[in-house]
Design an enzyme around this catalytic site. Sequence first.
Site, PDB file in Angstrom:
ATOM      1  N   LYS A 186       4.644   0.599  11.173  1.00  0.00           N
ATOM      2  CA  LYS A 186       4.606   1.765  10.676  1.00  0.00           C
ATOM      3  C   LYS A 186       4.453   2.991  11.256  1.00  0.00           C
ATOM      4  O   LYS A 186       5.149   4.028  11.079  1.00  0.00           O
ATOM      5  CB  LYS A 186       3.411   1.592   9.747  1.00  0.00           C
ATOM      6  CG  LYS A 186       3.443   1.136   8.192  1.00  0.00           C
ATOM      7  CD  LYS A 186       2.125   1.193   7.599  1.00  0.00           C
ATOM      8  CE  LYS A 186       2.055   0.252   6.210  1.00  0.00           C
ATOM      9  NZ  LYS A 186       0.841   0.092   5.750  1.00  0.00           N
ATOM     10  N   ARG A 196       5.053 -13.289   9.657  1.00  0.00           N
ATOM     11  CA  ARG A 196       5.754 -12.205   9.388  1.00  0.00           C
ATOM     12  C   ARG A 196       6.969 -12.301  10.038  1.00  0.00           C
ATOM     13  O   ARG A 196       7.362 -12.936  10.910  1.00  0.00           O
ATOM     14  CB  ARG A 196       5.072 -10.930  10.072  1.00  0.00           C
ATOM     15  CG  ARG A 196       3.896 -10.118   9.461  1.00  0.00           C
ATOM     16  CD  ARG A 196       3.419  -8.975  10.270  1.00  0.00           C
ATOM     17  NE  ARG A 196       2.111  -8.866   9.818  1.00  0.00           N
ATOM     18  CZ  ARG A 196       1.965  -7.466   8.968  1.00  0.00           C
ATOM     19  NH1 ARG A 196       3.040  -6.933   8.578  1.00  0.00           N
ATOM     20  NH2 ARG A 196       0.625  -7.162   8.626  1.00  0.00           N
ATOM     21  N   GLU A 238       1.053  -1.155  -0.144  1.00  0.00           N
ATOM     22  CA  GLU A 238       0.001  -0.076  -0.121  1.00  0.00           C
ATOM     23  C   GLU A 238       0.999   1.388  -0.068  1.00  0.00           C
ATOM     24  O   GLU A 238       1.879   1.321   0.739  1.00  0.00           O
ATOM     25  CB  GLU A 238      -0.939   0.065   1.155  1.00  0.00           C
ATOM     26  CG  GLU A 238      -1.834   1.266   1.193  1.00  0.00           C
ATOM     27  CD  GLU A 238      -2.592   1.257   2.546  1.00  0.00           C
ATOM     28  OE1 GLU A 238      -2.048   0.648   3.618  1.00  0.00           O
ATOM     29  OE2 GLU A 238      -3.652   1.994   2.630  1.00  0.00           O
TER      30      GLU A 238
END
Length: 544
Positions: free
Chosen positions: A266, A256, A31
Amino acid sequence: MEIESNFIKTIMEEDLKNGKVKEIVTRFPPEPNAYLHIGHARAIITNFELAKQFGGKTNLRFDDTNPVKEDSSFVDAIKKDIEWLGYKPAKVLFGSDYFDASYDLAVKLIKKGLAYVCDLNPEEMREYRGTLTTPGKDSPYRNRSVEESYQLFEAMKNGKYKDGEKTLRAKIDMSSPNMNMRDPVIYRIIHIDHHNTGNKWCIYPMYDFAHPLQDAFEGVTHSLCSLEYDDHRVLYDWFVEKCEMEHVPHQYEFGRLNITNTIMSKRYLKQLVDENMVKGYDDPRMPTLAGLRRRGYTKESIVNFILSTGLSRVNSTVSSEMLENSLRDDLNQKVKRVNAVIDPLKVVITNYPEGKVEWIDVEYNPDNLELGSRKIAFGRYVYIEKEDFLEEKPNKKWKRLSLGIEVRLMQAYFIKCNEIVFNEDGSIKELHCTYDEKTKSGSGFDERKPNGNIHFVEATTALPATFNLLEPLLIDSDGKKDLFSRLNLNSWNIFNGFVEPSLEKTHHLERFQFIRKGYFATDYDTKDNKLVFNRIVELKTSFK
RNA sequence: UGGGCUAUGGCCAAGCGGUUAAGGCAUCGGACUUUGACUCCGAGAUCGGUAGUUCAAAUCUACCUAGCCCAGCCA
């Protein structure tokens, strides 16, 4: 280095073998709302390497279905990071490329009676959704006629409604134990310009709807994502089936990657930048790909690191030592080994003639002769590391200089310390030593063994340099404290010292091994008359 | 308390019914060494627990335990 055995590779092998797919097609779908970090590297490398190993292809697809969060400034940064890692996408695409097609499929679902326009506001929708342990209730708008939903959806598209006033929802099962199946929203109204499509749309598809369709349009065979999408897979399959997509992609989830002492969220990364705790997303202490690159990590070390950590259905936390090891491993043979004194202590060789400097030819890397050689200087004045001297030899293991002790200045001569000259404040000003001409390196002298080998730089020809010794941004803790209280306030340490003259014309991101001090890279801040080096990692040491 | 997922040495991770249970990082020994580096030797797990199936199980089954994820008109 190849990807070793993992469950996804095994699936691909089988799919290829039994003819389920003819070619492997993957995609990396970031994204565009943040910088990529080392955690993303697992997804990038897995997608690209796997496809590559099977002769397939990988697309880069920016997942830009939410204009409130995304913007094009991240697109270029992301492209650059992927290119840096050495990957060329078969195609560079945007989720927004499919807005028309996706709209048509939404209409198709409405026409099939599988989607409806819902007037519930967010709070109501939450109530109707039920909880983890109790089923939801059908929306009062669920049984709207196909025609009415269609008209309403058209009106949504045409901007007749305000943000949040209506949604388009898939008609699935409000009592499903899987929350994702309780009539998920597939289109919402957002009156904001999109970085690609401008103001063409005021309705945008949700990830769960858009993603599987994009995969299908592109012929993606194996759609890899992280573990938390596991219970979205049934929805993913539902959309592909109900939209009657020609190509049927399949989703597979993997764990992950986390690294010890490393912030990988983030939000915190952004906060560090916004609150000026670091010097930007490419701060060399940041775990962003831009930061690692600036610090001096090589793409090979990143790729090898990712491959060596493997892949499974577990969220893993790998030791940062593994990353460091992969850098050392990559640079050990590759890079010049030169002399730099980071924290200098002046030494006067009292029996060496004033004004004389001799030049000694030395290989750049004895383990890689192709790197050639250069001349290093020796003279009456030299610098050694402060930490290589202790007034008194503390124990037999001490293999450095002390008063009355003899060591070898690597590649030059043995020196013996005879006198310490102090400053008024009691600190050491300089050392007076004598050298022994017979002990010149390469002479074959073996009558005595020195008490260790230390590196040095000749003082009159040395180049001043700044060294950034970087430490982890996060301090170890028992995991209870929040990240900001774990912040390491001394993560950036600046030293001013000297390097040998051969480094005069170094360029940005040239890497070296500074003998006994670690691997360093020439920082972007280096100018003609100002040398700045970042320490990438230290050398390993068994010194206790 | 509903659903999903996971559990192999300190950290990753192979293994897919029969192997002395790969490999990497870390650790600890030791050799070598003009980097306390590199390199080279060597050391360490019976596979979350229990009960089954089987001639044979880390691999199959059941139950238990622990951890992670899910109630955005985020992705």
